[in-house]
Design a protein around this motif. Structure first.
Motif, mmCIF file in Angstrom:
data_model
loop_
_atom_site.group_PDB
_atom_site.id
_atom_site.type_symbol
_atom_site.label_atom_id
_atom_site.label_comp_id
_atom_site.label_asym_id
_atom_site.label_seq_id
_atom_site.Cartn_x
_atom_site.Cartn_y
_atom_site.Cartn_z
ATOM 1 N N GLN A 12 -5.897 -0.614 11.722
ATOM 2 C CA GLN A 12 -5.549 -1.253 10.443
ATOM 3 C C GLN A 12 -4.385 -2.222 10.607
ATOM 4 O OE1 GLN A 12 -7.118 -0.619 7.421
ATOM 5 N NE2 GLN A 12 -8.533 0.550 8.726
ATOM 6 N N VAL A 13 -4.457 -3.352 9.900
ATOM 7 C CA VAL A 13 -3.334 -4.294 9.918
ATOM 8 C C VAL A 13 -2.380 -3.929 8.781
ATOM 9 C CG1 VAL A 13 -2.630 -6.703 9.766
ATOM 10 C CG2 VAL A 13 -4.857 -6.132 10.759
ATOM 11 N N ALA A 14 -1.128 -3.608 9.138
ATOM 12 C CA ALA A 14 -0.097 -3.372 8.110
ATOM 13 C C ALA A 14 0.922 -4.497 8.224
ATOM 14 C CB ALA A 14 0.564 -2.020 8.336
ATOM 15 N N PHE A 15 1.241 -5.124 7.089
ATOM 16 C CA PHE A 15 2.170 -6.255 7.092
ATOM 17 C C PHE A 15 3.594 -5.791 6.829
ATOM 18 C CE2 PHE A 15 -1.971 -7.972 6.011
ATOM 19 C CZ PHE A 15 -2.050 -9.070 6.850
ATOM 20 N N LYS A 50 0.652 -16.687 1.950
ATOM 21 C CA LYS A 50 -0.410 -15.860 1.380
ATOM 22 C C LYS A 50 -1.803 -16.193 1.934
ATOM 23 C CE LYS A 50 -2.249 -14.039 -2.891
ATOM 24 N NZ LYS A 50 -3.619 -14.128 -2.413
ATOM 25 N N LYS A 52 -6.228 -10.433 6.768
ATOM 26 C CA LYS A 52 -6.765 -9.225 6.130
ATOM 27 C C LYS A 52 -8.278 -9.215 6.183
ATOM 28 C CE LYS A 52 -3.421 -8.184 2.562
ATOM 29 N NZ LYS A 52 -3.081 -8.530 1.197
ATOM 30 N N SER A 53 -8.903 -10.359 5.860
ATOM 31 C CA SER A 53 -10.355 -10.346 5.733
ATOM 32 C C SER A 53 -11.070 -10.577 7.057
ATOM 33 C CB SER A 53 -10.810 -11.363 4.684
ATOM 34 O OG SER A 53 -10.380 -12.649 5.073
ATOM 35 N N ILE A 58 3.394 -8.781 11.184
ATOM 36 C CA ILE A 58 2.606 -7.551 11.218
ATOM 37 C C ILE A 58 3.481 -6.392 11.666
ATOM 38 C CG2 ILE A 58 0.674 -6.434 12.417
ATOM 39 C CD1 ILE A 58 -0.718 -9.130 12.330
ATOM 40 N N LYS A 112 -2.176 -14.698 5.308
ATOM 41 C CA LYS A 112 -2.218 -13.238 5.212
ATOM 42 C C LYS A 112 -3.620 -12.779 4.764
ATOM 43 C CE LYS A 112 1.088 -9.876 3.453
ATOM 44 N NZ LYS A 112 2.255 -9.686 2.587
ATOM 45 N N ASP A 113 -4.183 -13.485 3.780
ATOM 46 C CA ASP A 113 -5.516 -13.142 3.287
ATOM 47 C C ASP A 113 -6.558 -13.297 4.384
ATOM 48 O OD1 ASP A 113 -4.420 -12.582 0.870
ATOM 49 O OD2 ASP A 113 -5.021 -14.480 -0.097
#
Ligand code: 5GP
Length: 193
Positions: free
Chosen positions: A185-188, A2, A9-10, A178, A5-6
């Protein structure tokens, strides 16, 4: 993972041609606290593999590699990238095509650092086409050692590397997967817990 991943994302930036830029925590500036957690996570995933060495490739694999080696209490070796070589007697050499730089490098490891029978964990920052991971695996196999697993910080699952490594029979653990970088855009990949 996590925390990672955060961060992606940021702070991750999508560049054209399917490249993710993460130079604020992995590829230029590095986040040591995140690297420590990455090392702990790889240790827990590969704890049962009786690893004797960690192998990565310069330069961005070194930080996650050293933190993993520290947790596993084994040495880290990083393969060097060189343009072309004349003297190759004391080194293992493999050719690797770089996805981001669009050029072929020869990667080298001194023969004195991998002995027959060792169990080597390969770590890298990104997985795209699998070129770097396969090149490192070929070096381990040239040495008569075995690949205990491959640990990737950020896997781009829409590229062929994952499928090729699994097909070749390697154990692959990626901390973040990913699914796409379309439209900036990043899609997981959604994983069942
Ligand atoms: P592969 O060898 O699997 O085709 O690509 C992995 C290597 O290329 C990694 O060692 C990494 O340095 C680089 N790479 C591939 N894709 C990306 C990306 O999207 N972002 C960054 N920063 N590096 C990448």
């Amino acid at each position: 993972m996590k925390l990672l991943k955060d961060k992606v994302k940021s702070e991750g930036l999508v560049l054209a041609k399917g490249v993710l830029k993460v130079d604020s925590f992995l590829n230029h500036q590095m986040d040591p606290f995140l690297m420590r957690e990455i090392g702990r996570e790889f240790k827990s995933r590969f704890a049962d593999e009786r690893i004797t060495k960690v192998l990565t490739i310069e330069s961005s694999g070194i930080a996650p590699g050293i933190m993993t080696a520290l947790e596993l209490e084994v040495p880290l070796i990083f393969a060097r990238k060189q343009k072309s070589l004349t003297l190759t007697e004391d080194i293992f050499v493999e050719k690797v095509y770089s996805f981001t730089k669009r050029e072929t490098n020869e990667i080298t490891v001194s023969k004195k650092f991998i002995a027959p029978g060792e169990r080597v964990l390969i770590i890298d920052d990104f997985l795209a086409n699998g070129e770097a991971a396969f090149g490192l695996a070929r070096i381990v196999e040239q040495a008569g050692a075995s690949v205990a697993g491959i640990g990737i910080v950020i896997e781009k699952s829409f590229q062929p590397g994952r499928g090729l490594l699994l097909e070749a029979g390697y154990r692959l653990e990626s901390l973040v997967r990913i699914a796409s970088l379309d439209d900036g855009q990043v899609a997981f990949v959604e994983e069942t817990p």
